[in-house]
Design an enzyme around this catalytic site. Structure first.
Site, short mmCIF file in Angstrom:
data_model
loop_
_atom_site.label_atom_id
_atom_site.label_comp_id
_atom_site.label_asym_id
_atom_site.label_seq_id
_atom_site.Cartn_x
_atom_site.Cartn_y
_atom_site.Cartn_z
N ARG A 73 0.82 -1.22 0.00
CA ARG A 73 0.00 0.00 0.00
C ARG A 73 0.85 1.27 0.00
O ARG A 73 0.34 2.38 -0.11
CB ARG A 73 -0.92 0.03 1.25
CG ARG A 73 -1.99 -1.04 1.27
CD ARG A 73 -2.77 -1.02 2.56
NE ARG A 73 -3.87 -0.08 2.55
CZ ARG A 73 -5.14 -0.41 2.39
NH1 ARG A 73 -5.49 -1.67 2.21
NH2 ARG A 73 -6.08 0.50 2.41
N TYR B 241 0.81 4.30 -2.47
CA TYR B 241 -0.28 5.26 -2.29
C TYR B 241 -0.09 6.04 -0.99
O TYR B 241 -0.07 7.28 -0.99
CB TYR B 241 -1.60 4.50 -2.26
CG TYR B 241 -2.84 5.35 -2.16
CD1 TYR B 241 -3.30 6.06 -3.27
CD2 TYR B 241 -3.59 5.42 -0.98
CE1 TYR B 241 -4.46 6.83 -3.20
CE2 TYR B 241 -4.73 6.18 -0.89
CZ TYR B 241 -5.18 6.88 -2.01
OH TYR B 241 -6.32 7.64 -1.93
N ASN C 124 -12.92 7.15 3.60
CA ASN C 124 -13.69 6.36 2.61
C ASN C 124 -14.97 7.05 2.16
O ASN C 124 -15.88 7.26 2.94
CB ASN C 124 -14.07 4.99 3.20
CG ASN C 124 -12.85 4.15 3.50
OD1 ASN C 124 -12.04 4.50 4.35
ND2 ASN C 124 -12.71 3.05 2.80
N VAL D 18 -17.48 -0.86 -1.13
CA VAL D 18 -18.87 -0.45 -1.36
C VAL D 18 -19.36 -0.96 -2.72
O VAL D 18 -20.41 -1.61 -2.82
CB VAL D 18 -19.02 1.09 -1.27
CG1 VAL D 18 -20.46 1.51 -1.56
CG2 VAL D 18 -18.57 1.60 0.10
N SER D 19 -18.56 -0.70 -3.76
CA SER D 19 -18.98 -1.16 -5.10
C SER D 19 -18.98 -2.69 -5.17
O SER D 19 -19.93 -3.29 -5.69
CB SER D 19 -18.09 -0.55 -6.18
OG SER D 19 -16.74 -0.66 -5.83
N THR E 266 -12.79 -2.07 10.65
CA THR E 266 -13.85 -1.05 10.51
C THR E 266 -13.46 0.01 9.48
O THR E 266 -12.30 0.26 9.24
CB THR E 266 -14.12 -0.34 11.85
OG1 THR E 266 -12.96 0.44 12.19
CG2 THR E 266 -14.44 -1.32 12.96
N ASP F 186 -3.80 -4.23 5.62
CA ASP F 186 -5.17 -3.70 5.61
C ASP F 186 -5.44 -3.06 6.99
O ASP F 186 -5.38 -3.74 8.01
CB ASP F 186 -6.14 -4.86 5.38
CG ASP F 186 -7.49 -4.41 4.89
OD1 ASP F 186 -7.74 -4.46 3.68
OD2 ASP F 186 -8.31 -3.98 5.74
P1 NAD Z 1 -10.94 7.67 -9.03
O1 NAD Z 1 -9.95 6.60 -9.35
O2 NAD Z 1 -12.35 7.47 -9.44
O3 NAD Z 1 -10.46 9.07 -9.61
C1 NAD Z 1 -9.13 9.41 -9.87
C2 NAD Z 1 -9.07 10.12 -11.21
O4 NAD Z 1 -7.74 10.55 -11.46
C3 NAD Z 1 -9.46 9.23 -12.39
O5 NAD Z 1 -10.33 9.91 -13.26
C4 NAD Z 1 -8.12 8.91 -13.07
O6 NAD Z 1 -8.28 8.61 -14.44
C5 NAD Z 1 -7.37 10.21 -12.79
N1 NAD Z 1 -5.91 10.04 -12.82
C6 NAD Z 1 -5.16 9.13 -12.18
N2 NAD Z 1 -3.85 9.33 -12.41
C7 NAD Z 1 -3.77 10.44 -13.21
C8 NAD Z 1 -2.69 11.15 -13.80
N3 NAD Z 1 -1.42 10.76 -13.62
N4 NAD Z 1 -2.98 12.24 -14.57
C9 NAD Z 1 -4.26 12.63 -14.78
N5 NAD Z 1 -5.32 11.98 -14.24
C10 NAD Z 1 -5.08 10.89 -13.47
O7 NAD Z 1 -10.83 7.90 -7.46
P2 NAD Z 1 -11.68 8.81 -6.47
O8 NAD Z 1 -12.27 7.95 -5.46
O9 NAD Z 1 -12.55 9.73 -7.22
O10 NAD Z 1 -10.51 9.63 -5.76
C11 NAD Z 1 -10.17 10.94 -6.16
C12 NAD Z 1 -9.10 11.51 -5.24
O11 NAD Z 1 -9.56 11.50 -3.89
C13 NAD Z 1 -7.79 10.73 -5.28
O12 NAD Z 1 -6.71 11.63 -5.21
C14 NAD Z 1 -7.85 9.91 -4.02
O13 NAD Z 1 -6.58 9.59 -3.53
C15 NAD Z 1 -8.63 10.81 -3.08
N6 NAD Z 1 -9.31 10.02 -2.05
C16 NAD Z 1 -10.43 9.30 -2.33
C17 NAD Z 1 -11.03 8.53 -1.34
C18 NAD Z 1 -12.27 7.73 -1.57
O14 NAD Z 1 -12.73 7.06 -0.66
N7 NAD Z 1 -12.90 7.76 -2.73
C19 NAD Z 1 -10.46 8.51 -0.05
C20 NAD Z 1 -9.30 9.23 0.18
C21 NAD Z 1 -8.73 10.00 -0.82
N1 UDP Z 2 -12.98 -5.39 1.65
C1 UDP Z 2 -13.67 -6.58 1.77
N2 UDP Z 2 -14.19 -7.13 0.64
C2 UDP Z 2 -14.05 -6.56 -0.59
C3 UDP Z 2 -13.36 -5.33 -0.70
C4 UDP Z 2 -12.81 -4.78 0.45
O1 UDP Z 2 -13.83 -7.14 2.86
O2 UDP Z 2 -14.58 -7.13 -1.57
C5 UDP Z 2 -12.45 -4.77 2.88
C6 UDP Z 2 -10.97 -4.39 2.82
O3 UDP Z 2 -10.18 -5.48 3.20
C7 UDP Z 2 -10.93 -3.24 3.79
C8 UDP Z 2 -12.30 -2.58 3.67
O4 UDP Z 2 -13.14 -3.55 3.08
O5 UDP Z 2 -10.77 -3.72 5.11
C9 UDP Z 2 -12.29 -1.32 2.82
O6 UDP Z 2 -11.65 -1.63 1.61
P1 UDP Z 2 -11.56 -0.61 0.40
O7 UDP Z 2 -10.74 -1.29 -0.66
O8 UDP Z 2 -12.90 -0.14 0.03
O9 UDP Z 2 -10.79 0.66 0.97
P2 UDP Z 2 -9.58 0.91 1.99
O10 UDP Z 2 -10.21 1.63 3.10
O11 UDP Z 2 -8.99 -0.38 2.45
O12 UDP Z 2 -8.63 1.70 1.20
#
Ligand code: NAD
Ligand code: UDP
Length: 317
Positions: A141, A144, A173, A187-188, A209, A272
């Site tokens: 991980r 990231y 999240n 979630v998805s 959690t 994780d």
């Molecule tokens: P996502 O993967 O749907 O969106 C990321 C977008 O960035 C995509 O459209 C991808 O094509 C684009 N991208 C990736 N690398 C790129 C690059 N080098 N140049 C140009 N575009 C690029 O993810 P998301 O859930 O929408 O997350 C968006 C942001 O929020 C990310 O920076 C992520 O780290 C941050 N974030 C999201 C969550 C969450 O739970 N969804 C949690 C924490 C942080």
């Molecule tokens: N997880 C799970 N089943 C799945 C996908 C994820 O049990 O099909 C768990 C994963 O191990 C983590 C939590 O759900 O503990 C959240 O995972 P996610 O990938 O959504 O995001 P994270 O918070 O780990 O970045």
């Protein structure tokens, strides 16, 4: 009218952010390399004359004229950010440097989308912004987690060294319509599995959690942060503090979808995090922000989204 750049604007959160910023009467430039994002996420915005899309990778420099930059480009799901780990680090380090350089040249305000992952597998619970985290620097991980930590450092250094106006949000999240169905996030995965009556894949024993925030709440918080007074730079946690064990989350999804799915236990991925819950006191004080969408309501909207997607195509997760 402000001109605003959203990197990662065709992604899940980015597309909602572009939509909201346009609604508020701004001009929006969406930059995306379409790695995890999709044109489908922004199709409904393409007719808007104040919306512009540029296919571009932020690890290369970019010349546009804007007043504000929301730096959201980066794959966010473990499956996608581990797919090309080196690219993930480059996006966070080189990409963020490029966008900060752009902000410096333009004297634009810069907001960095950071993450709860900077806390790693947290030993402090819930996590306040003052907690420095417990991150493995060499694990799967790390591309990231460490990438996002360096991105925060760069953001702070451009502020200290070059007076760039910056904001850092740590997103917990977040879920909602337009999550990529195949990106492996919980979630998805669970919703798509439940809607197809397939077993829900719970990793480990499901006692870990997470705290889930609906995307509209998150976008409101991000915009409030960008619009807050210059002295407040964060980092600030944005998330929903309602904490749920993953096993209970699986059961909730089965119940809400009326599915006949069962639970299938799978190995827990390396590193994780065991627990995650934001302390959002700071966001409350500084931004007057707190989430407003209850988990069930947000999940209902997300289930409806995937239901309509599944009517058009079968989705394999
Ligand atoms: P996502 O993967 O749907 O969106 C990321 C977008 O960035 C995509 O459209 C991808 O094509 C684009 N991208 C990736 N690398 C790129 C690059 N080098 N140049 C140009 N575009 C690029 O993810 P998301 O859930 O929408 O997350 C968006 C942001 O929020 C990310 O920076 C992520 O780290 C941050 N974030 C999201 C969550 C969450 O739970 N969804 C949690 C924490 C942080
Ligand atoms: N997880 C799970 N089943 C799945 C996908 C994820 O049990 O099909 C768990 C994963 O191990 C983590 C939590 O759900 O503990 C959240 O995972 P996610 O990938 O959504 O995001 P994270 O918070 O780990 O970045």
């Amino acid at each position: 009218m402000k001109k605003i750049l959203v990197t990662g604007g065709a992604g899940f959160i980015g597309s909602h952010l572009c939509e909201k910023l346009l609604e508020q009467g701004n001009e929006v430039v969406c930059v995306d390399n379409f790695f995890t994002g999709s044109k489908k996420n922004i199709l409904h915005l393409l007719d808007n004359p104040f919306f512009e899309v540029i296919r571009h990778d932020i690890i290369k420099s970019l010349l546009v004229e804007v007043d504000e930059i929301y730096n959201f480009a980066c794959p966010a799901s473990p499956v996608h950010y581990q797919y090309n780990a080196i690219k993930t680090i480059k996006t966070n380090v080189l990409g963020t440097t490029n966008m900060l350089g752009l902000a410096k040249r333009l004297r634009a305000k810069f907001l960095q989308a950071s993450t709860s992952e900077v806390y790693g597998d947290p030993l402090e619970h819930p996590q306040p912004e003052t907690y420095w985290g417990n991150v493995n620097p060499i694990g799967i991980r790390s591309c990231y987690d460490e990438g996002k930590r360096v991105a925060e450092t760069l953001t702070m250094d451009y502020h200290r060294q070059n007076n760039v106006k910056i904001k850092i949000i740590r997103i917990f999240n977040t879920y909602g319509p337009r999550m990529a169905a195949n990106d492996g996030r919980v979630v998805s995965n669970f919703i798509v599995q439940a809607l197809q009556n397939q077993d829900l894949t719970v990793y480990g024993n499901g006692s870990q959690t997470r705290s889930f925030c609906y995307v509209n709440d998150l976008v409101d918080g991000a915009i409030k942060m960008m619009d807050s007074k210059d002295e407040f730079i964060g980092p600030v946690n944005l998330g929903n503090p309602v904490e749920t064990p993953i096993i209970e989350f699986a059961e909730k999804i089965i119940e809400m979808t009326g599915s006949s799915s069962k639970i299938a236990y799978k190995p827990l991925p390396q590193d994780d995090p065991v627990q995650r819950k934001p302390d959002i006191t700071l966001a409350g004080h500084e931004l007057g922000w707190q989430p407003t969408v209850a988990l069930e309501d947000g999940l209902m909207k997300t289930i409806e989204y995937f239901e309509s997607k599944l009517k058009k195509e079968k989705i394999k997760v």
